[in-house]
Design a protein around this motif. Sequence first.
Motif, PDB file in Angstrom:
ATOM      1  N   LYS A 232       2.135  -0.845   4.420  1.00  0.00           N
ATOM      2  CA  LYS A 232       1.143  -1.878   4.102  1.00  0.00           C
ATOM      3  C   LYS A 232       1.766  -2.954   3.221  1.00  0.00           C
ATOM      4  CE  LYS A 232      -2.588   1.475   4.402  1.00  0.00           C
ATOM      5  NZ  LYS A 232      -3.478   2.354   3.637  1.00  0.00           N
ATOM      6  N   ALA A 233       1.133  -4.097   3.217  1.00  0.00           N
ATOM      7  CA  ALA A 233       1.680  -5.258   2.510  1.00  0.00           C
ATOM      8  C   ALA A 233       1.854  -4.966   1.024  1.00  0.00           C
ATOM      9  CB  ALA A 233       0.767  -6.464   2.697  1.00  0.00           C
ATOM     10  N   GLY A 234       3.093  -5.002   0.572  1.00  0.00           N
ATOM     11  CA  GLY A 234       3.368  -4.895  -0.854  1.00  0.00           C
ATOM     12  C   GLY A 234       3.264  -3.505  -1.432  1.00  0.00           C
ATOM     13  N   GLU A 235       3.197  -2.477  -0.608  1.00  0.00           N
ATOM     14  CA  GLU A 235       3.068  -1.133  -1.172  1.00  0.00           C
ATOM     15  C   GLU A 235       4.433  -0.509  -1.428  1.00  0.00           C
ATOM     16  OE1 GLU A 235       1.528   2.162   0.964  1.00  0.00           O
ATOM     17  OE2 GLU A 235       2.420   1.560   2.870  1.00  0.00           O
ATOM     18  N   ASP A 236       4.446   0.438  -2.332  1.00  0.00           N
ATOM     19  CA  ASP A 236       5.667   1.187  -2.624  1.00  0.00           C
ATOM     20  C   ASP A 236       5.717   2.366  -1.662  1.00  0.00           C
ATOM     21  OD1 ASP A 236       7.830   2.511  -3.589  1.00  0.00           O
ATOM     22  OD2 ASP A 236       6.959   2.996  -5.548  1.00  0.00           O
ATOM     23  N   PHE A 237       6.239   2.098  -0.495  1.00  0.00           N
ATOM     24  CA  PHE A 237       6.272   3.127   0.556  1.00  0.00           C
ATOM     25  C   PHE A 237       7.304   4.183   0.183  1.00  0.00           C
ATOM     26  CE2 PHE A 237       7.450   4.724   4.794  1.00  0.00           C
ATOM     27  CZ  PHE A 237       6.191   5.017   5.296  1.00  0.00           C
ATOM     28  N   GLY A 238       6.872   5.408   0.066  1.00  0.00           N
ATOM     29  CA  GLY A 238       7.790   6.474  -0.330  1.00  0.00           C
ATOM     30  C   GLY A 238       7.875   6.671  -1.827  1.00  0.00           C
ATOM     31  N   ASN A 239       7.135   5.892  -2.579  1.00  0.00           N
ATOM     32  CA  ASN A 239       7.110   6.024  -4.043  1.00  0.00           C
ATOM     33  C   ASN A 239       8.500   6.059  -4.663  1.00  0.00           C
ATOM     34  OD1 ASN A 239       4.273   6.065  -4.440  1.00  0.00           O
ATOM     35  ND2 ASN A 239       4.243   8.185  -3.675  1.00  0.00           N
ATOM     36  N   ASP A 240       9.354   5.108  -4.274  1.00  0.00           N
ATOM     37  CA  ASP A 240      10.710   5.087  -4.819  1.00  0.00           C
ATOM     38  C   ASP A 240      10.933   3.883  -5.729  1.00  0.00           C
ATOM     39  OD1 ASP A 240      10.436   3.346  -2.772  1.00  0.00           O
ATOM     40  OD2 ASP A 240      12.302   3.868  -1.743  1.00  0.00           O
TER      41      ASP A 240
ATOM     42  N   LYS B 207      -6.929  -3.626  -0.742  1.00  0.00           N
ATOM     43  CA  LYS B 207      -5.887  -4.197  -1.590  1.00  0.00           C
ATOM     44  C   LYS B 207      -4.661  -3.285  -1.477  1.00  0.00           C
ATOM     45  CE  LYS B 207      -3.712  -4.852  -5.689  1.00  0.00           C
ATOM     46  NZ  LYS B 207      -2.749  -3.994  -6.355  1.00  0.00           N
ATOM     47  N   THR B 208      -3.498  -3.876  -1.184  1.00  0.00           N
ATOM     48  CA  THR B 208      -2.340  -3.032  -0.883  1.00  0.00           C
ATOM     49  C   THR B 208      -1.149  -3.253  -1.813  1.00  0.00           C
ATOM     50  OG1 THR B 208      -1.626  -4.654   0.761  1.00  0.00           O
ATOM     51  CG2 THR B 208      -2.926  -2.797   1.565  1.00  0.00           C
TER      52      THR B 208
ATOM     53  N   PRO C  98       4.486  -8.944   4.035  1.00  0.00           N
ATOM     54  CA  PRO C  98       3.298  -8.653   4.844  1.00  0.00           C
ATOM     55  C   PRO C  98       3.197  -7.200   5.305  1.00  0.00           C
ATOM     56  CG  PRO C  98       4.958  -9.726   6.195  1.00  0.00           C
ATOM     57  CD  PRO C  98       5.527  -9.631   4.808  1.00  0.00           C
ATOM     58  N   GLY C  99       4.236  -6.388   5.024  1.00  0.00           N
ATOM     59  CA  GLY C  99       4.213  -5.016   5.506  1.00  0.00           C
ATOM     60  C   GLY C  99       4.776  -4.932   6.915  1.00  0.00           C
ATOM     61  N   VAL C 100       4.907  -3.688   7.377  1.00  0.00           N
ATOM     62  CA  VAL C 100       5.398  -3.457   8.745  1.00  0.00           C
ATOM     63  C   VAL C 100       4.423  -2.503   9.411  1.00  0.00           C
ATOM     64  CG1 VAL C 100       7.349  -2.699  10.160  1.00  0.00           C
ATOM     65  CG2 VAL C 100       7.776  -3.701   7.905  1.00  0.00           C
ATOM     66  N   SER C 101       3.610  -3.039  10.268  1.00  0.00           N
ATOM     67  CA  SER C 101       2.554  -2.206  10.849  1.00  0.00           C
ATOM     68  C   SER C 101       3.147  -1.101  11.725  1.00  0.00           C
ATOM     69  CB  SER C 101       1.579  -3.067  11.654  1.00  0.00           C
ATOM     70  OG  SER C 101       2.293  -3.797  12.632  1.00  0.00           O
ATOM     71  N   ALA C 102       4.276  -1.360  12.372  1.00  0.00           N
ATOM     72  CA  ALA C 102       4.868  -0.348  13.253  1.00  0.00           C
ATOM     73  C   ALA C 102       5.307   0.885  12.459  1.00  0.00           C
ATOM     74  CB  ALA C 102       6.061  -0.946  13.991  1.00  0.00           C
TER      75      ALA C 102
ATOM     76  N   ILE D 239       8.904  -2.256  -3.679  1.00  0.00           N
ATOM     77  CA  ILE D 239       7.877  -2.611  -2.701  1.00  0.00           C
ATOM     78  C   ILE D 239       8.566  -2.890  -1.372  1.00  0.00           C
ATOM     79  CG2 ILE D 239       6.198  -3.465  -4.387  1.00  0.00           C
ATOM     80  CD1 ILE D 239       7.017  -6.312  -3.553  1.00  0.00           C
ATOM     81  N   ASP D 240       7.918  -2.382  -0.339  1.00  0.00           N
ATOM     82  CA  ASP D 240       8.534  -2.427   0.994  1.00  0.00           C
ATOM     83  C   ASP D 240       7.764  -3.368   1.917  1.00  0.00           C
ATOM     84  OD1 ASP D 240      10.573  -0.069   0.792  1.00  0.00           O
ATOM     85  OD2 ASP D 240       8.715   0.669  -0.114  1.00  0.00           O
ATOM     86  N   GLY D 241       8.366  -3.607   3.052  1.00  0.00           N
ATOM     87  CA  GLY D 241       7.700  -4.431   4.059  1.00  0.00           C
ATOM     88  C   GLY D 241       7.952  -5.907   3.878  1.00  0.00           C
ATOM     89  N   VAL D 242       9.152  -6.253   3.380  1.00  0.00           N
ATOM     90  CA  VAL D 242       9.473  -7.670   3.173  1.00  0.00           C
ATOM     91  C   VAL D 242       9.603  -8.360   4.530  1.00  0.00           C
ATOM     92  CG1 VAL D 242      11.230  -9.267   2.331  1.00  0.00           C
ATOM     93  CG2 VAL D 242      10.619  -7.249   0.981  1.00  0.00           C
ATOM     94  N   GLY D 243       8.918  -9.493   4.661  1.00  0.00           N
ATOM     95  CA  GLY D 243       8.968 -10.237   5.908  1.00  0.00           C
ATOM     96  C   GLY D 243       9.936 -11.401   5.832  1.00  0.00           C
ATOM     97  N   TYR D 244       9.782 -12.210   4.854  1.00  0.00           N
ATOM     98  CA  TYR D 244      10.659 -13.359   4.647  1.00  0.00           C
ATOM     99  C   TYR D 244      11.240 -13.257   3.249  1.00  0.00           C
ATOM    100  CZ  TYR D 244       8.583 -15.688   8.705  1.00  0.00           C
ATOM    101  OH  TYR D 244       8.185 -16.007   9.957  1.00  0.00           O
TER     102      TYR D 244
END
Lengths: 484, 364
Positions: free
Chosen positions: B182-190, B315-316, B174-178, B193-198
């Motif tokens: 965003k949900a399922g995005e490659d944060f940092g382009n590494d 779409k994220t 779902p991502g980490v709003s703090a 996909i980041d923001g794993v919730g469960y």
Amino acid sequence: MRKSFAALFILLFLGIITNAQVSRTKAMGGLSYSILDRDQSLSLYDFGKNPAWLYMDEKETYLRIEPSAQNLWGDYRRKYDSKSVSNVSVSFTGIKTLGTLGTFYGTTIYDYELRTDYYRSVRKDPYAGEAFNVADTMAGNFRYSGPYINLMYSWELLPELYVGGGIFYHIHDGLKSTYSYAKTIYRNTGGKIGIAYRLFDNLLLGTSINYFSKQETIEETDVNLLDIEAFIYRGDTYHIVDRASTNEQKIKGKGTTFSGQIYWEVDDNLEIGIQGNYEPSNSKLTFPEKNLIDVEDGYTSFEYYDAQIKTQYNLSDDILVGVYGGYFHNYSWSMLSKKDLLIWEWEINRLIAGIGSSYKVDQNLLIGAEYEFSSANVDSSKYIDKNIQSFTSIDHIIRIGIEYELSNRVFLRTGYNYCFYEHDLILGGTDVASHSFTLGGGFPLFDSFVVDAYLEFSNKSPNETDNYHRSNIGGRIAITLNNF
Amino acid sequence: MKLLRLSFPLIILLIMSCNEDPPVYQEGNAKLVLTVMGDTSVVSDDTTCVPLSNAKVILFSEYGYMIKYTDETGKLILEGIPSSTYTITARLNHPKYSNILLAGNLSDIEIISGKVVNDTIIASQISNTGIAINELYVGGPLNNIFFFYDQFIELYNSSDEVKYLDGMIVTRVPGVSAQNIKAGEDFGNDGDIDGVGYIFKFPGEPGEKNYPFHPKTFLVLAQTAINHQNNVASSIDLSGADWEFYNQYSTSDFDNSSVPNLINMRSDKTVDFLIGLTQDVIVLASGEDSNWEDGIDIDTILDGVEYQGGSTLEKTLDSRVDKSYTLCPAKYGGKSMQRREPGVDTNDGISDWEIIPAPTPGRQ
């Protein structure tokens, strides 16, 4: 083929707010220009609706209380119409003359309306001539209620120069009884100013400006906080879906009417009233995008103008002849605001010519009849639906009314009204016949009260399908208190 | 008097100028000429593109779905469709091999009234060779007591061989709003996909072969594997589910002992595998990278789906996992989301998925 335009005519059929002063002529089949009636004169106020002439038109103080009820039902209806409409209202109208200080007019109406099985639409008027509608997925009962207030004041500013103005405020709240539990708040507010000038002893000129601003706010919220789907229609075929626990749409509109009037008393026997009106107006549909800011989705522009003439001629002491002519132009277009694309364009040009006469058979009996010919040229291009129509409708109206004075100031009235519409612009049928029967009366009650009342039954049906009809039964009682 | 005579026409002009002119362009004059070509060669390395007749063409826009078919020349001509931004996909089963799908799509096609859009879809062969998420039932049955505990995820093995589930992970992202992830995005382009919730895991380790997934079969992963009709009549019976999400850190999560479990890998999460009712990202991965804190490597992801409640939302999910999203049904409506064809994943959610009127656990 069903054709529905209905832009400016729906109020006539639903009778939500009718003129509170026409019980007598309504009871006589709706006679309007062939009869002498204090509320149907050719004056700048009665005919031209110019508030400046209120001071000269209303010379008596009175208070009138009018309860009314109406029920409309039948299968001859449009897609989004309800199965039946029940309407009850009560109005209080007061005129207070203040001598040289002027005349004050005030009316307030409280109206309650129940629409049974209102089909999907959550808009108060889905047939207002715009290409946009808001619907959910279920038919359900919808009730509307609220007050209407109108205040007016007029006085003689300078010798032979009269001014007047007024404000009105109308608010209706609505609630759907199922699924989306849609709530609507409809308000229409505005003001009117007018001036009238007596150019000669027998010639009056008047002009008035009327401004209105209206807004309908629709909110669909499930009481259980479930998701609600609102279908925002663009034309008849295509829609987008607005879905959330709470959806909100707004329809905002505004317009200004510029009017001019002439009243000419040619001689003791001939009166002429002329008026012209021009009204540009618009409305827009907005809803929040991404649940944040209101974004305009659709825009509709209206243009209306008319020219009307009414004359009354006393052929003899007992015979009055009335003639009426009118030209009415309605033009509208709707566009998708974000794409700047035209999706619907329609135009109706109507020409009306009517003649009628009333005859006082003896001291107690008055009979009247009117015939009206009407020709309407209609062009409609629903570009988004690929639905192009163009046709001419030739319509005929006959009104017959009788008034009999049973004894001193005790009247019995009845009337019949027949209409034939080649194309019914309201409900969409062809070769539609409408029959209306009225029965009423008037009598004094004690010294200060006068009671006028009427009942009306009408039935409208196209000849294309048997057993299809839309019927209406209603009535109104006007209790007038002349001293208070 | 002269002033009056002069001012009169000016007033009339002023009044008449209140009128507005309509837009120049009319809606309803758009034309789409679409040609669908497909590579039907199987043995040869050279691609042979031929027009695909009777191919299913799915057009999606803000007005919803429209399904049409190409003619015998592989063409589809549509006139008068409303102006919008369309995603168009074409698909057809290979004329000789039923396990091969010919699919292709076009995205962000601007169709504007008054213009002719001429375009071609080249459908490539998609061999149904893997495991895919086939159905997501997340919104709950028809009810007004906020019941949604009959959620399930259905998998399908569209290959011709037995696959093994050992060590695979199922995640909600779902991502980490703090942290503005965003949900399922490659944060940092590494490359992850980041923001794993469960994150829940099948038993075993990747590469082991203890938990087979037979070809052309479905597996139902139930949030709670019981007969939910005992609680809500409009719900479904999941007592026969193949797998059950079980949070061993929870004191209240019910465990059906006759159904094997996927277990929780995050000790800080103490509730069941609850899926978003109207918006979420669900990812199935091999488990070779199960370090959720730094993101799940994209090359270990077998399938991922993003669903949303409306077409105007952002779409994220990283486009390498899926280049679009699917629309989900309204919550508490008893509807479900399912792939149009079992296991067929063209990495284009909007084309691959559809809303169905009722859940179909263990079947198409």
